[in-house]
Scaffold this motif. Structure first.
Motif, short mmCIF file in Angstrom:
data_model
loop_
_atom_site.label_atom_id
_atom_site.label_comp_id
_atom_site.label_asym_id
_atom_site.label_seq_id
_atom_site.Cartn_x
_atom_site.Cartn_y
_atom_site.Cartn_z
N LYS A 132 0.85 -1.22 0.00
CA LYS A 132 0.00 0.00 0.00
C LYS A 132 0.87 1.25 0.00
O LYS A 132 0.56 2.25 0.65
CB LYS A 132 -0.97 0.00 1.20
N ASN A 133 1.97 1.19 -0.73
CA ASN A 133 2.98 2.25 -0.71
C ASN A 133 3.14 2.84 -2.11
O ASN A 133 3.27 2.10 -3.09
CB ASN A 133 4.30 1.67 -0.21
N TRP A 134 3.16 4.17 -2.19
CA TRP A 134 3.27 4.86 -3.48
C TRP A 134 4.48 4.39 -4.28
O TRP A 134 4.36 4.05 -5.46
CB TRP A 134 3.33 6.37 -3.26
N SER A 138 3.09 2.06 -7.19
CA SER A 138 3.01 2.79 -8.46
C SER A 138 3.80 2.03 -9.52
O SER A 138 3.37 1.90 -10.67
CB SER A 138 3.55 4.22 -8.30
N THR A 162 -4.15 4.42 5.36
CA THR A 162 -3.03 5.36 5.52
C THR A 162 -2.05 4.82 6.56
O THR A 162 -2.42 4.04 7.45
CB THR A 162 -3.51 6.75 5.98
N GLU A 185 2.95 11.78 3.43
CA GLU A 185 3.05 10.35 3.17
C GLU A 185 2.34 9.54 4.25
O GLU A 185 1.84 8.44 3.99
CB GLU A 185 4.51 9.93 3.09
N HIS A 190 -2.15 6.01 -0.04
CA HIS A 190 -1.26 5.81 -1.19
C HIS A 190 -1.97 5.12 -2.35
O HIS A 190 -1.75 5.48 -3.52
CB HIS A 190 -0.03 5.01 -0.75
#
Length: 254
Positions: A132-134, A138, A162, A185, A190
């Protein structure tokens, strides 16, 4: 294998609600995907429902990927649950030392072994339920895009999650140290940022389903789509909301 039979066997094992499990099971029965990829599996409960649906339609395969170190962390394990249900043959499990992005690297490399040196897509459905991290997810989106067939779907869990909502008693989540993150952050979801800024703006994706209350989002790959359709789905079941609350409490203390 019928949905209710699986539900009776795994209903007390997290992390998927009855509604999401039934939605996923019915989707597979309707669309009959030949190949499914699941990134991040925990106990493998969602995997059991997908394997059961593939068993019900009589064809298809499910590939599951998770960290090597997580094998002994989640009890019961995916292997144990599949064994109880007799669904081991439908599932190919990969344990990676550094995470599922390196599995995607290997898959892209393998699928590019052709005279044109172009990655050939394979999967009809991909589920992403990991850090669940950008930074990590991504990248996983663009890697998955290369492996997703046209008209295929991607699902993300934890749309509104979050780092700020994570258990305050732990310093890290899935290898990401909280104190190394900025205020934004910590506070910004994210997966939601990835979905809104990358997926929904991508020219090859045109149909989106946002299930705010179940924290799931879907994206349909339609090449060079000029029409963007967004569907919001809500559930007003008290039982459902209770399950979600219990699920979040379990995640905080796992």
């Amino acid at each position: 294998m019928e949905f209710q039979y699986v539900y009776n066997k795994v209903k007390n094992v997290p992390f998927i609600s009855h509604r999401n499990a039934k939605t996923l099971y019915d989707f597979i029965l309707k669309h009959k995907p030949a190949h499914i990829l699941e990134l991040g599996i925990a106990h493998g409960t969602a995997s059991c429902y997908m394997a059961a649906a593939l068993d019900e339609i009589g064809h298809g395969s499910l590939t599951c990927v998770d960290l090597t170190e997580m094998k002994d962390h989640f009890k019961p394990s995916i292997e144990e649950q599949l064994n109880i249900l007799g669904l081991n043959k439908q599932v190919d499990i990969h344990r990676m030392k550094s995470g599922y992005n390196w599995f995607l690297h290997d898959a892209i490399k393998s699928n590019s072994n052709n005279p044109e040196n172009i990655c050939l897509p394979k999967y009809d459905l991909i589920i992403i339920d990991g850090p669940k991290n950008w930074t990590i997810d991504s990248s996983s989106f663009y890697l998955c895009d290369k492996l997703l067939n046209e008209n295929g779907w991607i699902i993300w869990d934890d749309y509104n999650w979050t780092y700020a909502s994570a258990n305050k008693r732990r310093d890290a989540t899935d290898g990401v140290t909280h104190r190394n993150l900025s205020d934004d952050e910590l506070k910004i979801p994210h997966i939601k940022a990835i979905f809104e800024l990358l997926v929904m703006q991508h020219p090859n994706y045109g149909n989106f389903i946002i299930q705010e209350d179940s924290d799931w989002v879907w994206a349909n790959k339609i090449s060079n789509s000029t029409h963007k359709k967004v569907t919001y789905q809500q559930s007003y079941s008290a039982r459902y909301y209770l399950i979600q609350i219990l699920r979040k409490i379990y995640k905080r203390f796992k």
